[in-house]
Structure formats: C-alpha cells, structure tokens
Design an enzyme around this catalytic site. Structure first.
Site, PDB file in Angstrom:
ATOM      1  N   GLU A 185       0.670  -1.266   0.225  1.00 56.82           N
ATOM      2  CA  GLU A 185      -0.063  -0.154  -0.060  1.00 56.82           C
ATOM      3  C   GLU A 185       1.024   1.502   0.186  1.00 56.82           C
ATOM      4  O   GLU A 185       0.855   2.505  -1.131  1.00 56.82           O
ATOM      5  CB  GLU A 185      -0.818  -0.482   1.096  1.00 56.82           C
ATOM      6  CG  GLU A 185      -1.769   0.968   1.714  1.00 56.82           C
ATOM      7  CD  GLU A 185      -2.840   1.526   1.029  1.00 56.82           C
ATOM      8  OE1 GLU A 185      -3.034   0.164  -0.314  1.00 56.82           O
ATOM      9  OE2 GLU A 185      -3.305   1.956   0.357  1.00 56.82           O
ATOM     10  N   ASP A 186       2.038   1.912   0.733  1.00 57.35           N
ATOM     11  CA  ASP A 186       2.974   2.427   1.030  1.00 57.35           C
ATOM     12  C   ASP A 186       3.891   2.065   0.383  1.00 57.35           C
ATOM     13  O   ASP A 186       4.217   3.663   1.031  1.00 57.35           O
ATOM     14  CB  ASP A 186       2.667   2.445   2.388  1.00 57.35           C
ATOM     15  CG  ASP A 186       1.221   2.989   3.276  1.00 57.35           C
ATOM     16  OD1 ASP A 186       0.635   3.133   2.493  1.00 57.35           O
ATOM     17  OD2 ASP A 186       0.902   3.088   4.619  1.00 57.35           O
TER      18      ASP A 186
END
Ligand code: MN
Length: 489
Positions: A76-77
């Site tokens: 995700e990041d």
C-alpha cells in the site's frame, strides 16, 4: 515506544533458527521499504510495522502471519509489489499482505456500508481468517498511538470504527483480551463524557485497586496452602475493562454498587479436578453470593470460554469475583481462535476446532450467488453479524448460536437445510411448540420433522436469519415453478 526485531522474537515461544532468520529478513525488508516515512507520532514508520508483527507474536500466530504483519503496509505505502513479496517470502505471505491491504482500503462510512464492503471483500478473498487477525493486530497498534493524530474528526472516526467493527470482530473470534483493549482505547474518543463519568464512578469505589486485590490474593494463597495446594498455582487479578463496565452500568441504571465483578482474582491451576477443588476450598473459607456461581467448565460459553466463577464476601464489607481455570482455558480466553493452531490445520477443514466457531465468517462469504436486493441482504446480515446472540442446546448438548429473536425455523436451518425444509415443530424444554416460537438462551430444542412438511411463504414472517430466509425463498420459488409446470402438463 519504538518496537524492534528483538521485541518481536521475545514474544515467540521457542523460535527456531529458521523462524528468526525469516523474521529478521522481513524486518530488514520493511525497514528499507518504509525508509524516510514517519508516523504522525514522529516515530519511524517501520516501528508500526514491527509493532504489528509483535502483536501477532503475542497472539501466538505462525511465522508466515508474523512476517505478513511486519510487511503489511509495504504494498500500500511503498514501492514494494506483491510479486516482490512472493519472491522474498513465498506465496502465502504475499497473499496475506494483499488481503490485509484490500481490507484496509475499505473506508468507514457508517456501519451499513462497511458491512457491505466487508462482504464483498470476503467473497473476493475466499476468507482467510489470518487476514482479519493481521488487521486486528494493525488496528491495535493504531489505537495505541491514536492520541498522536492531529485531526479530531479522523481520530473519532477511527475510534468509532474500532468500536463498531473491529472490537466485535475480535469478540467473535474469541479474542477476549484484544476486544477489551480495542474498546478501552476507543472509549474516550467516541464517548468522552461517558468515559469521564465511568472513571469518576470507579474512583469513588474503594476496594477496586491492585493493593486491595493483593491483600485478598495473599489470603487465598494461605487458605490453599492450608489445604495442601501450594505449588503449581498461578494467581493474577484483573480490573474490569472500562468500556465493558460502562455497558454493564447502562444495564444497571448506572448504579455501580450492583456490579460485583469490577475486580476479579484469577486462579490458574494445572487440571480441571484442581479447579473444582480450589472452588471448594474457597467456598469453605468465604461465603459466596449464591447467584454468582457459574460453572463454565461443564457448560462452556458458546465462544468456547471455560472457567469457574464465584463472587465471595471478603469479610471486610467487600466482594470479589474469583475465576478458576486451567492454563489452557486461560490461553483460550485471552487469544480465542489464535490459541488454536487452526490456521495450520486447514482453517475450514471439516473437523478443525476452529471450523465450528468460524461458521459465521464463512457465511459472510456465502452470498456470492444471492439474488437478494442489497438492502434486504444487508438488513439480514447485520442482524446476524452484530445483534446479540441467543444460545440454545440440542438434546445432545451441542450449542447453537443464533441472532436474538430467532425462532424454531432459524434453528432448523442452522442445523441443516433438509431439517429446515421438513421442519414441522419442535420440543422446547420438553414441550411441543410451533415453528414461529422464539427461542431463548439455554433452551433445549429438538426440531421435529415430517416428510410431507415443506416451506411456505408464511415462514418468512417469522424467520430471522439470512440463512433461513434465503433457503425458504429458494424453496418456495421451486415449489411454485413445479406447480406451474404441473398445471401446464
Ligand atoms: Mn498499518
């Protein structure tokens, strides 16, 4: 507090060299991937990743799940991809991280939409309960650091979501300790006024502090020693979680003097026989409050919880709840589903211990082929998922867990669709009743079937569970089609 690799490994019982190497590798991977990123609290982002892994180690999860916890935010990041994770840590870890990422993308916009999104996700990922447990470990650390958030609305939204979705989820997985922790972190953000009030009420109570409990603990220890059991027992105490105390207060008109289990002493012994022996010794030394004696060993709670409970008058005007259980029961009460090596034995395999407990998780994903309208589905599901439950017994002593207000027909379908389709009535505590009869907890129910009995649309008026309704609708449609067909012939 910054969490490190050592903190994670310290929580694993007898880790092998291979386990440690894999976890080390995951830590290095996460640290590199999150390099330069900071949390709102100012800590390096990897500290959150490590704390999530550590929580999973505390729950007793397997190495793959811990590794997935450490890397859970990398897809995700950061620039890391699923393929990369798969190459470094294998298919399983990559699958778990991907599932956690998807689950994290569901934005909380009120309970209804949230449940609907979760349903879609469960269908899509074919449900691996470890994804839920990783999400819970992640959420626990987010709640621990929630005070670091600078936007009050966001703080409140996260806390509310924790209270409405994640804490009940932990409860349904039997993870009692986690449920209490999540609720207590969320409580002051969601209900600040009520939180202060409960704190104040509690502050006015004497005999709810650890010093008092320590005094009682020593007295109990002495009594046990006199009776000859001194070794092999462990004692600790717990003060009731604030949010759970608040909910109980609401039921007791905010009268705290009517709550007898604010503090409890736990006695942990090696065997079931000793549980009963200790109970006998305690009742010999102190007078119990009769209606508070509970034998959850002979009759476990449907969550699987086992323990003996009694509340004693301590002789100085106070009362203390005593909980007596074995080590195994204690572990189960704290960690629930995670205490079983369920995830290793094939989670939904027919005979796994977890299989029965996770029926409702499975049912969440069952509606792939549903033709119901969304809101209709949602109402049914919400009733199943979040409403309070009633627990009834079959004559063989099996416990079946149903949403509140369920009737005989719901139970019939919960046992088996064939029993539902041919249900005729039931014996509830020995008395014959109709299909529309509402069930109460502790009812002993035997469903009666007849070959010529079959579903009718009328049943929908008193069926409460989504499972029963779906089956009845399908069956009624089939019968109707058959009738039309026969008429044409
Ligand atoms: Mn996270």
């Amino acid at each position: 507090m910054i969490t490190t690799y050592e903190d994670i490994v310290a929580e694993i019982k007898n880790p092998t060299k291979e386990n440690k190497a894999l976890i080390k590798k995951a830590c290095v991977f996460a640290e590199r991937a999150h390099e330069g990123q900071k949390r709102k609290t100012g800590e390096p982002y990897s500290s959150h990743a490590f704390a999530t892994g550590r929580n999973l180690a505390i729950f007793g999860m397997d190495t793959e799940t811990i590794v997935a916890g450490i890397t859970h935010d990398t897809i995700e990041d950061t620039n890391a991809t699923k393929e990369e994770l798969e190459k470094e840590f294998g298919k399983e870890v990559a699958f778990l991280v991907e599932g956690t990422t998807k689950l994290g993308k569901i934005k909380y916009r009120g309970l209804e939409r949230h449940v609907e999104s979760m349903r879609k996700l469960f269908v899509a990922t074919a449900i691996d309960v470890r994804v839920l447990i990783i999400k819970l470990a992640d959420r626990l650390h987010n709640m621990e650091t929630l005070h670091g958030h600078t936007v009050p609305e966001k703080q409140k939204r996260i806390a509310l979501e924790t209270l409405e979705v994640y804490a009940p989820l932990a409860g349904r997985l039997g993870m009692g300790k986690l449920k209490g922790e999540l609720e207590d972190f969320a409580f002051p953000f969601v209900y600040p006024k009520e939180y202060k009030e409960v704190k104040k009420l509690l502050g006015k109570q004497s005999r709810v502090d650890e010093k008092y409990l320590e005094k009682i603990r020593r007295k109990v220890q002495k009594e046990l020693a006199v009776a000859g059991i001194q070794h092999n027992i462990k004692m600790d105490y717990r003060i009731k979680h604030l949010y759970s105390l608040y909910k109980k207060l609401l039921r007791k008109n905010m009268d705290i003097t009517k709550i007898y289990d604010i503090v409890a002493l736990r006695i942990i012994v090696p065997s079931v026989a000793e549980c009963y022996r200790v109970l006998g010794i305690i009742h010999g030394a102190w007078r119990p409050l009769p209606e508070t004696i509970r034998d959850y060993i002979a009759t476990p709670k449907p969550s699987g919880y086992q323990s003996l409970h009694t509340t004693i008058f301590t002789g100085d005007g106070g009362m203390v709840e005593i909980q007596i259980r074995t080590d195994e029961m204690h572990r189960e009460a704290k960690y629930g589903i995670a205490a079983h090596a369920a995830y290793k034995e094939g989670l939904f395999s027919k005979n796994s211990v977890a299989s029965e407990k996770l029926k409702w998780v499975r049912q969440l994903g069952m509606w792939q082929d549903d033709t119901l309208k969304t809101d209709e589905f949602l109402n049914d599901l919400r009733a199943d998922f979040f409403k309070d439950r009633v627990f009834v017994f079959t004559p063989k002593g099996d416990v079946i867990d149903l949403p509140e207000e369920s009737t005989v027909i719901d139970l019939a379908y919960a046992i088996h669709s064939d029993i539902g389709h041919n249900a005729f009535g039931a014996r509830v505590n020995g008395k014959f009743v109709g299909l529309d009869t509402r069930l109460k907890s502790d009812d002993i129910v035997e469903v009666e079937t007849r070959k010529n009995a079959h579903p009718s649309a009328k049943w929908l008026e008193f069926a409460k569970t989504a499972l029963a309704k779906k089956n009845i609708r399908a069956s009624v449609q089939k019968i109707e089609k058959q009738r039309v067909h026969n008429a044409r012939e």
